[in-house]
Scaffold this motif. Sequence first.
Motif, PDB file in Angstrom:
ATOM      1  N   THR A   5      17.816  19.662  -6.284  1.00 42.20           N
ATOM      2  CA  THR A   5      16.874  18.969  -5.398  1.00 42.20           C
ATOM      3  C   THR A   5      15.586  18.654  -6.166  1.00 42.20           C
ATOM      4  O   THR A   5      15.257  19.335  -7.137  1.00 42.20           O
ATOM      5  N   PRO A   6      14.870  17.620  -5.750  1.00 40.68           N
ATOM      6  CA  PRO A   6      13.647  17.231  -6.462  1.00 40.68           C
ATOM      7  C   PRO A   6      12.600  18.338  -6.436  1.00 40.68           C
ATOM      8  O   PRO A   6      12.441  19.034  -5.429  1.00 40.68           O
ATOM      9  N   PRO A   7      11.860  18.513  -7.543  1.00 38.67           N
ATOM     10  CA  PRO A   7      10.805  19.535  -7.583  1.00 38.67           C
ATOM     11  C   PRO A   7       9.642  19.170  -6.661  1.00 38.67           C
ATOM     12  O   PRO A   7       9.423  17.995  -6.348  1.00 38.67           O
ATOM     13  N   ALA A   8       8.906  20.182  -6.253  1.00 39.80           N
ATOM     14  CA  ALA A   8       7.813  19.982  -5.305  1.00 39.80           C
ATOM     15  C   ALA A   8       6.744  19.036  -5.830  1.00 39.80           C
ATOM     16  O   ALA A   8       6.128  18.285  -5.059  1.00 39.80           O
ATOM     17  N   ASP A   9       6.516  19.036  -7.151  1.00 42.52           N
ATOM     18  CA  ASP A   9       5.454  18.182  -7.682  1.00 42.52           C
ATOM     19  C   ASP A   9       5.853  16.704  -7.731  1.00 42.52           C
ATOM     20  O   ASP A   9       5.047  15.855  -8.111  1.00 42.52           O
ATOM     21  N   GLN A  10       7.093  16.409  -7.341  1.00 40.97           N
ATOM     22  CA  GLN A  10       7.537  15.022  -7.291  1.00 40.97           C
ATOM     23  C   GLN A  10       7.825  14.566  -5.861  1.00 40.97           C
ATOM     24  O   GLN A  10       8.452  13.537  -5.638  1.00 40.97           O
ATOM     25  N   THR A  11       7.337  15.345  -4.889  1.00 44.05           N
ATOM     26  CA  THR A  11       7.620  15.029  -3.491  1.00 44.05           C
ATOM     27  C   THR A  11       6.349  14.919  -2.669  1.00 44.05           C
ATOM     28  O   THR A  11       5.308  15.483  -3.006  1.00 44.05           O
ATOM     29  N   VAL A  12       6.474  14.174  -1.586  1.00 49.53           N
ATOM     30  CA  VAL A  12       5.414  14.047  -0.588  1.00 49.53           C
ATOM     31  C   VAL A  12       6.058  14.294   0.772  1.00 49.53           C
ATOM     32  O   VAL A  12       7.157  13.785   1.044  1.00 49.53           O
ATOM     33  N   GLU A  13       5.411  15.062   1.602  1.00 49.48           N
ATOM     34  CA  GLU A  13       5.988  15.364   2.910  1.00 49.48           C
ATOM     35  C   GLU A  13       5.998  14.128   3.796  1.00 49.48           C
ATOM     36  O   GLU A  13       5.097  13.293   3.751  1.00 49.48           O
ATOM     37  N   VAL A  14       7.010  14.018   4.628  1.00 51.82           N
ATOM     38  CA  VAL A  14       7.202  12.830   5.454  1.00 51.82           C
ATOM     39  C   VAL A  14       6.055  12.625   6.443  1.00 51.82           C
ATOM     40  O   VAL A  14       5.768  11.504   6.854  1.00 51.82           O
ATOM     41  N   ASP A  15       5.360  13.706   6.823  1.00 47.47           N
ATOM     42  CA  ASP A  15       4.229  13.570   7.751  1.00 47.47           C
ATOM     43  C   ASP A  15       3.162  12.649   7.174  1.00 47.47           C
ATOM     44  O   ASP A  15       2.522  11.885   7.909  1.00 47.47           O
ATOM     45  N   ARG A  16       2.984  12.702   5.867  1.00 45.58           N
ATOM     46  CA  ARG A  16       1.974  11.823   5.243  1.00 45.58           C
ATOM     47  C   ARG A  16       2.408  10.367   5.336  1.00 45.58           C
ATOM     48  O   ARG A  16       1.568   9.484   5.550  1.00 45.58           O
ATOM     49  N   ALA A  40       0.826  -1.209   0.000  1.00 40.51           N
ATOM     50  CA  ALA A  40       0.000   0.000   0.000  1.00 40.51           C
ATOM     51  C   ALA A  40       0.863   1.263   0.000  1.00 40.51           C
ATOM     52  O   ALA A  40       0.588   2.216  -0.734  1.00 40.51           O
ATOM     53  N   VAL A  41       1.898   1.256   0.822  1.00 41.88           N
ATOM     54  CA  VAL A  41       2.803   2.404   0.876  1.00 41.88           C
ATOM     55  C   VAL A  41       3.533   2.568  -0.450  1.00 41.88           C
ATOM     56  O   VAL A  41       3.705   3.681  -0.956  1.00 41.88           O
ATOM     57  N   ALA A  42       3.967   1.445  -1.041  1.00 39.12           N
ATOM     58  CA  ALA A  42       4.667   1.495  -2.325  1.00 39.12           C
ATOM     59  C   ALA A  42       3.805   2.128  -3.405  1.00 39.12           C
ATOM     60  O   ALA A  42       4.288   2.914  -4.224  1.00 39.12           O
ATOM     61  N   GLU A  43       2.529   1.805  -3.408  1.00 39.02           N
ATOM     62  CA  GLU A  43       1.616   2.357  -4.414  1.00 39.02           C
ATOM     63  C   GLU A  43       1.320   3.823  -4.128  1.00 39.02           C
ATOM     64  O   GLU A  43       1.279   4.651  -5.041  1.00 39.02           O
ATOM     65  N   LEU A  44       1.151   4.164  -2.864  1.00 35.77           N
ATOM     66  CA  LEU A  44       0.811   5.530  -2.481  1.00 35.77           C
ATOM     67  C   LEU A  44       1.933   6.505  -2.833  1.00 35.77           C
ATOM     68  O   LEU A  44       1.682   7.626  -3.289  1.00 35.77           O
ATOM     69  N   PHE A  45       3.182   6.082  -2.633  1.00 36.99           N
ATOM     70  CA  PHE A  45       4.319   6.973  -2.855  1.00 36.99           C
ATOM     71  C   PHE A  45       5.110   6.612  -4.118  1.00 36.99           C
ATOM     72  O   PHE A  45       6.269   6.986  -4.263  1.00 36.99           O
ATOM     73  N   LYS A  46       4.460   5.943  -5.034  1.00 42.11           N
ATOM     74  CA  LYS A  46       5.102   5.472  -6.256  1.00 42.11           C
ATOM     75  C   LYS A  46       5.785   6.612  -7.027  1.00 42.11           C
ATOM     76  O   LYS A  46       5.167   7.641  -7.304  1.00 42.11           O
ATOM     77  N   ASP A  47       7.061   6.413  -7.323  1.00 44.88           N
ATOM     78  CA  ASP A  47       7.843   7.348  -8.137  1.00 44.88           C
ATOM     79  C   ASP A  47       7.915   8.754  -7.556  1.00 44.88           C
ATOM     80  O   ASP A  47       8.104   9.736  -8.280  1.00 44.88           O
ATOM     81  N   ARG A  48       7.761   8.857  -6.239  1.00 44.82           N
ATOM     82  CA  ARG A  48       7.862  10.174  -5.602  1.00 44.82           C
ATOM     83  C   ARG A  48       8.856  10.143  -4.451  1.00 44.82           C
ATOM     84  O   ARG A  48       9.097   9.108  -3.833  1.00 44.82           O
ATOM     85  N   TYR A  49       9.426  11.309  -4.188  1.00 48.77           N
ATOM     86  CA  TYR A  49      10.345  11.462  -3.069  1.00 48.77           C
ATOM     87  C   TYR A  49       9.565  11.754  -1.789  1.00 48.77           C
ATOM     88  O   TYR A  49       8.574  12.491  -1.812  1.00 48.77           O
TER      89      TYR A  49
END
Length: 248
Positions: A230-241, A121-130
Motif C-alpha cells: 500500500t502507498p506510504p503515508a507521506d505519499q497520501t492525502v486523506e479524502v476529507d481534504r 486547482a485540485v490537480a495541483e493540490l493533489f499532484k502525484d499523491r494518493y
Amino acid sequence: MRGALISAAAGTALLLFPALAVADDGGDLSAKELAQQAKDNFLKAKSVHLGYTDHSKNAAADRTKAVAMDLSLDRDGNCAGSLTMGKGGGSVELVKRGREVWMKPDAAFWKAQVPGPQGAAVAELFKDRYVHGTTADAMLKGMADTCDLAAFQKQVDSGVADDKTLTKGEETTRDGTKVIPLKGREDGKDSVLYVTSGSPHRLAEAAQKGAGTDVDLKFGDYDKPVPSKTPPADQTVEVDRLNQQLGS
C-alpha cells in the motif's frame, strides 16, 4: 467517476456470459466442454489479473469513459492496478485492501472529472499523491466497486443463455500460451474466446468486434495473491481534504 468505471467493469462480464452459455456439442473435446470448463474455472477463481481494452472510436473519444483496465483483483474485494479513460481523460492508479482505498489520478483525470478552474486547482493540490480513505466515502466506494471479482463472477454465472453456437478452431498460441479459439457470431458481432489447451482449461482471452463494438479482455494469474503493498503515508492525502476542496 463511478458510472464510467463501473460501466467498463460490467462490460467485461456482459461480453463473457452469452458466449460461455451455449456452445456446440461436436468433437472429442467439444466447444461446449471447453467453454463450460473455462466458465467453471473462472467462477471458482479466488483471484485473477484482468486486462480490458475498448478500442471503439466512440469510447476513445469520451474522456469520461474508462476504456482500459489493468487490474489484479480477488473475491475479498482487494485490488491493485490502473484504469485509463478516453482521449484527454487521463488515468488513475487504484489500490484497495479491505475497506481501505487509495487512488492516484493524474492531472488530466482531475481536469476531466472536476469541471472548470477547480479541476486544475485540485490537480495541483493533489499532484502525484494518493487520496486515501475507506469505502464509507461515496467517491472512493464507487472506485472500489471496480475491484469486486465476486460481482464479475455473479454476472457471468447469472447470464441468460441464447442460441449462439461456438465453433472450435485449431490450437494456436497467444502471448506464449497454447490456446484453442472458440468462435461465434451474433447481431453483427464476431466473438472469440481463447481457452487454454492444457488442463485446467481456463479463459485466457476474449474479444468481440462489430456493430460499433471492439473490445478485448485478457485473463491471467488465476489464484495468485493480489499485490498487498500500500502507498506510504507521506505519499497520501486523506479524502476529507479532497471533499473540503470540492465543497469550497
